[in-house]
Design a protein around this motif. Structure first.
Motif, short mmCIF file in Angstrom:
data_model
loop_
_atom_site.label_atom_id
_atom_site.label_comp_id
_atom_site.label_asym_id
_atom_site.label_seq_id
_atom_site.Cartn_x
_atom_site.Cartn_y
_atom_site.Cartn_z
N ASP A 44 -18.20 1.14 -14.60
CA ASP A 44 -18.09 -0.09 -15.38
C ASP A 44 -17.84 -1.30 -14.47
N GLY A 45 -17.74 -2.46 -15.09
CA GLY A 45 -17.52 -3.70 -14.36
C GLY A 45 -16.22 -3.71 -13.58
N GLN A 46 -15.18 -3.09 -14.11
CA GLN A 46 -13.89 -3.06 -13.41
C GLN A 46 -14.00 -2.28 -12.10
N GLY A 47 -14.70 -1.15 -12.14
CA GLY A 47 -14.91 -0.38 -10.91
C GLY A 47 -15.71 -1.16 -9.89
N ALA A 48 -16.74 -1.88 -10.37
CA ALA A 48 -17.56 -2.71 -9.48
C ALA A 48 -16.72 -3.82 -8.86
N LEU A 49 -15.85 -4.43 -9.66
CA LEU A 49 -14.99 -5.50 -9.16
C LEU A 49 -14.04 -4.97 -8.08
N GLU A 50 -13.47 -3.80 -8.29
CA GLU A 50 -12.57 -3.21 -7.29
C GLU A 50 -13.32 -2.89 -5.99
N ALA A 51 -14.54 -2.37 -6.11
CA ALA A 51 -15.35 -2.10 -4.92
C ALA A 51 -15.65 -3.39 -4.16
N LEU A 52 -15.95 -4.45 -4.90
CA LEU A 52 -16.21 -5.75 -4.28
C LEU A 52 -14.95 -6.27 -3.58
N ARG A 53 -13.80 -6.12 -4.21
CA ARG A 53 -12.54 -6.56 -3.58
C ARG A 53 -12.29 -5.83 -2.26
N ILE A 54 -12.55 -4.54 -2.24
CA ILE A 54 -12.36 -3.77 -1.01
C ILE A 54 -13.35 -4.23 0.06
N GLY A 55 -14.61 -4.44 -0.34
CA GLY A 55 -15.61 -4.91 0.62
C GLY A 55 -15.27 -6.27 1.20
N LEU A 56 -14.83 -7.19 0.34
CA LEU A 56 -14.45 -8.52 0.81
C LEU A 56 -13.21 -8.46 1.71
N ALA A 57 -12.28 -7.57 1.40
CA ALA A 57 -11.10 -7.39 2.26
C ALA A 57 -11.52 -6.86 3.63
N ALA A 58 -12.49 -5.95 3.65
CA ALA A 58 -12.99 -5.42 4.92
C ALA A 58 -13.61 -6.55 5.75
N LEU A 59 -14.39 -7.41 5.11
CA LEU A 59 -14.99 -8.55 5.83
C LEU A 59 -13.92 -9.50 6.36
N GLU A 60 -12.88 -9.74 5.56
CA GLU A 60 -11.77 -10.59 6.01
C GLU A 60 -11.06 -9.97 7.21
N SER A 61 -10.88 -8.66 7.18
CA SER A 61 -10.24 -7.96 8.30
C SER A 61 -11.09 -8.07 9.57
N ILE A 62 -12.41 -7.96 9.41
CA ILE A 62 -13.29 -8.12 10.57
C ILE A 62 -13.17 -9.54 11.12
#
Length: 119
Positions: free
Chosen positions: A93-111
């Protein structure tokens, strides 16, 4: 590649790549004090369990298959079309997609910063 540390203290490692030849595949390992659970979508026995000796299960025993019998993108599209036609809600669902996006954006911020990011 991303290393995730969960609130419980569990550490997860994720690697994603579009460069693997031959189409979509997934692998997963979950390691704990009782053994190792491994999933490899291209193996004839996609889900296996290896127990720590003396912990009940026999080393190398098999678990039920994982269910990746078709390309996961096709499965996702079938699920979505079924929902559009009035069927049950999609498994992702959309909530799962949003959480995946948050993790991906956090990974980019960490890089970008060279530092861990807390969610």
């Amino acid at each position: 590649m991303v290393v995730l540390r969960f609130r419980s203290g569990v550490i997860g490692y994720v690697e994603g790549s579009w460069s693997y030849p031959g189409g979509f595949r997934t692998t997963l390992e979950i390691s704990g004090s009782g053994g190792l659970l491994r999933h490899a979508s291209r193996q004839s026995a996609p889900l296996t369990f290896r127990a720590v000796p003396g912990r009940g299960r026999r080393r190398g025993s098999r678990c039920p298959s994982g269910g990746l019998h078709e390309d996961p993108y096709l499965t996702q599209m079938r699920d979505f079309v079924q929902w559009l036609r009035g069927g049950s809600a999609p498994r992702c669902d959309g909530q799962g997609a949003l959480e995946a996006l948050r993790i991906g954006l956090a990974a980019l911020e960490s890089i970008r910063t060279g530092r861990p990011v807390t969610l």
